[in-house]
Design a protein around this motif. Structure first.
Motif, PDB file in Angstrom:
ATOM      1  N   UNK A   1     -14.748   5.159   0.988  1.00  0.00           N
ATOM      2  CA  UNK A   1     -14.002   4.600  -0.133  1.00  0.00           C
ATOM      3  C   UNK A   1     -12.465   4.455   0.342  1.00  0.00           C
ATOM      4  N   UNK A   2     -12.212   5.734   0.885  1.00  0.00           N
ATOM      5  CA  UNK A   2     -10.684   5.774   1.192  1.00  0.00           C
ATOM      6  C   UNK A   2     -10.336   4.757   2.218  1.00  0.00           C
ATOM      7  N   UNK A   3     -11.029   4.471   3.369  1.00  0.00           N
ATOM      8  CA  UNK A   3     -11.038   3.440   4.349  1.00  0.00           C
ATOM      9  C   UNK A   3     -10.935   2.070   3.843  1.00  0.00           C
ATOM     10  N   UNK A   4     -11.832   1.592   2.994  1.00  0.00           N
ATOM     11  CA  UNK A   4     -11.819   0.491   2.184  1.00  0.00           C
ATOM     12  C   UNK A   4     -10.854   0.285   1.397  1.00  0.00           C
ATOM     13  N   UNK A   5     -10.443   1.262   0.623  1.00  0.00           N
ATOM     14  CA  UNK A   5      -9.154   1.267  -0.490  1.00  0.00           C
ATOM     15  C   UNK A   5      -7.999   0.867   0.172  1.00  0.00           C
ATOM     16  N   UNK A   6      -7.737   1.560   1.228  1.00  0.00           N
ATOM     17  CA  UNK A   6      -6.455   1.366   2.079  1.00  0.00           C
ATOM     18  C   UNK A   6      -6.471   0.393   2.995  1.00  0.00           C
ATOM     19  N   UNK A   7      -7.484  -0.364   3.366  1.00  0.00           N
ATOM     20  CA  UNK A   7      -7.568  -1.416   4.409  1.00  0.00           C
ATOM     21  C   UNK A   7      -6.512  -2.369   3.923  1.00  0.00           C
ATOM     22  N   UNK A   8      -5.799  -2.881   5.063  1.00  0.00           N
ATOM     23  CA  UNK A   8      -4.698  -3.645   4.839  1.00  0.00           C
ATOM     24  C   UNK A   8      -5.038  -4.849   5.580  1.00  0.00           C
ATOM     25  N   UNK A   9      -5.351  -4.615   6.975  1.00  0.00           N
ATOM     26  CA  UNK A   9      -5.586  -5.722   7.851  1.00  0.00           C
ATOM     27  C   UNK A   9      -6.605  -6.786   7.617  1.00  0.00           C
ATOM     28  N   UNK A  10      -7.795  -6.118   7.101  1.00  0.00           N
ATOM     29  CA  UNK A  10      -9.054  -6.868   6.906  1.00  0.00           C
ATOM     30  C   UNK A  10      -8.768  -7.879   5.745  1.00  0.00           C
ATOM     31  N   UNK A  11      -8.343  -7.485   4.586  1.00  0.00           N
ATOM     32  CA  UNK A  11      -7.820  -8.558   3.472  1.00  0.00           C
ATOM     33  C   UNK A  11      -6.746  -9.377   3.801  1.00  0.00           C
ATOM     34  N   UNK A  12      -5.880  -9.048   4.646  1.00  0.00           N
ATOM     35  CA  UNK A  12      -4.725  -9.906   5.016  1.00  0.00           C
ATOM     36  C   UNK A  12      -5.163 -10.770   5.835  1.00  0.00           C
ATOM     37  N   UNK A  13      -6.170 -10.903   6.683  1.00  0.00           N
ATOM     38  CA  UNK A  13      -6.733 -11.932   7.567  1.00  0.00           C
ATOM     39  C   UNK A  13      -7.658 -12.754   6.889  1.00  0.00           C
TER      40      UNK A  13
ATOM     41  N   UNK B   1      -5.645  -7.189  -8.546  1.00  0.00           N
ATOM     42  CA  UNK B   1      -5.734  -6.383  -7.313  1.00  0.00           C
ATOM     43  C   UNK B   1      -6.201  -5.179  -7.555  1.00  0.00           C
ATOM     44  N   UNK B   2      -6.073  -4.355  -8.386  1.00  0.00           N
ATOM     45  CA  UNK B   2      -6.786  -3.068  -8.689  1.00  0.00           C
ATOM     46  C   UNK B   2      -8.295  -3.324  -8.688  1.00  0.00           C
ATOM     47  N   UNK B   3      -8.717  -4.478  -9.754  1.00  0.00           N
ATOM     48  CA  UNK B   3      -9.875  -4.498  -9.971  1.00  0.00           C
ATOM     49  C   UNK B   3     -10.863  -5.146  -8.534  1.00  0.00           C
ATOM     50  N   UNK B   4     -10.052  -5.815  -7.782  1.00  0.00           N
ATOM     51  CA  UNK B   4     -10.494  -6.342  -6.635  1.00  0.00           C
ATOM     52  C   UNK B   4     -10.805  -4.989  -5.547  1.00  0.00           C
ATOM     53  N   UNK B   5      -9.865  -4.192  -5.745  1.00  0.00           N
ATOM     54  CA  UNK B   5      -9.805  -2.768  -4.733  1.00  0.00           C
ATOM     55  C   UNK B   5     -11.245  -2.123  -5.157  1.00  0.00           C
ATOM     56  N   UNK B   6     -11.166  -1.814  -6.342  1.00  0.00           N
ATOM     57  CA  UNK B   6     -12.427  -1.209  -6.864  1.00  0.00           C
ATOM     58  C   UNK B   6     -13.623  -1.773  -6.766  1.00  0.00           C
ATOM     59  N   UNK B   7     -13.738  -3.181  -6.987  1.00  0.00           N
ATOM     60  CA  UNK B   7     -14.862  -3.994  -6.567  1.00  0.00           C
ATOM     61  C   UNK B   7     -15.393  -3.555  -5.193  1.00  0.00           C
ATOM     62  N   UNK B   8     -14.376  -4.103  -4.219  1.00  0.00           N
ATOM     63  CA  UNK B   8     -14.991  -3.908  -2.866  1.00  0.00           C
ATOM     64  C   UNK B   8     -15.052  -2.585  -2.211  1.00  0.00           C
TER      65      UNK B   8
END
Length: 276
Positions: A203-215, A71-78
């Protein structure tokens, strides 16, 4: 007498700012304290700010209980890919809106920036349907494409570009530089403060994004840190110690990014609103 009054005034300001800072940091301090406690002690009263027996094992267990490394790798990647794309597209579009003359430029810019006022929830479903028809749901590629353009970034950088003298660009044109040459050789090197500012925001917006990845992400292998933290929240019980430990770990990259760019951050915010 005036000197003493100034001292009292500055002292009152510093005390007030200190109190506000402590109140702002209080939830983060509580989170850090809770990450070193057992679940039963997280909400105990009175609050024990410094645990007598810190549970350091929480920071080990978060990597063992779920695939937190993936999950950390995916967050860094995106976060990294989207941030780079947003900075490039926003700065390139901002140059066109700020320094290139064409018919309908200001109207087009107004319409584009006005899209900021439209809540994401309004076009969330049409966006999902469109991505589904293109076969891009449940993929990182679809998420990256949806986040590649940001009106706020264009507005922020355009305000900075307006402050760059046109005489400098005209001199470059006389010397034979094309618009692309001006953009890469003159504009971008002068744009470090505002680029750093947008980098932090993106970076902060994408790193903390919850709704987008959840959907958009159904597969566990595609999930990011916010979704990983949610896996510690059960239907009947919640492992609060692990939740807090994972939250603390997730803050470290954001903190590092801010420290790296913070010397440009204030300058970028201040200069982006000088003209326009």
């Amino acid at each position: 007498m005036v000197y003493k009054e100034n001292i009292k005034k500055h002292l009152a300001i510093y005390i007030g700012l200190t109190i506000i800072t402590l109140l702002t940091l209080l939830p983060l301090i509580w989170m850090l304290s809770s990450s070193l406690k057992h679940d039963a002690d997280v909400f105990s009263l009175p609050i024990q700010w410094i645990p007598l027996n810190p549970v350091w094992n929480n920071f080990i267990e978060i990597w063992q209980k779920i695939n937190f490394a993936l999950f950390t790798f995916n967050s860094f990647k995106l976060s990294i890919i989207v941030t780079i794309i947003q900075v490039l597209t926003s700065s390139f579009a901002a140059y066109g809106f700020a320094k290139c003359e064409f018919k309908g430029r200001d109207i087009l810019f107004f319409i584009y920036v006005a899209s900021i006022a439209i809540p994401w929830q309004v076009y969330m479903l049409p966006q999902y349907v469109m991505m589904g028809k293109m076969g891009l749901t449940n993929t990182h590629t679809g998420y990256i494409l949806m986040q590649s353009f940001i009106a706020f970034g264009v507005f922020l950088i355009r305000q900075f570009y307006i402050s760059i003298p046109n005489e400098l660009l005209n001199a470059a044109r006389i010397d034979g530089l094309t618009e692309y040459g001006i953009y890469f050789r003159i504009i971008l090197p002068l744009s470090k403060p505002v680029i750093a500012t947008l980098t932090i925001f993106s970076f902060v917006t994408i790193w903390n994004d919850f709704m987008g990845p959840m959907i958009y992400f159904d597969s566990i292998g595609l999930r990011t840190i916010p979704l990983g933290i949610r896996m510690f929240l059960g239907q009947y019980s919640t492992e609060y110690g692990l939740v807090m430990a994972a939250s603390v770990v997730s803050l470290i990259p954001v903190f590092i990014v801010f420290l790296f760019f913070q010397r440009f951050f204030v300058q970028g915010i201040a200069t982006s609103g000088l003209k326009g």
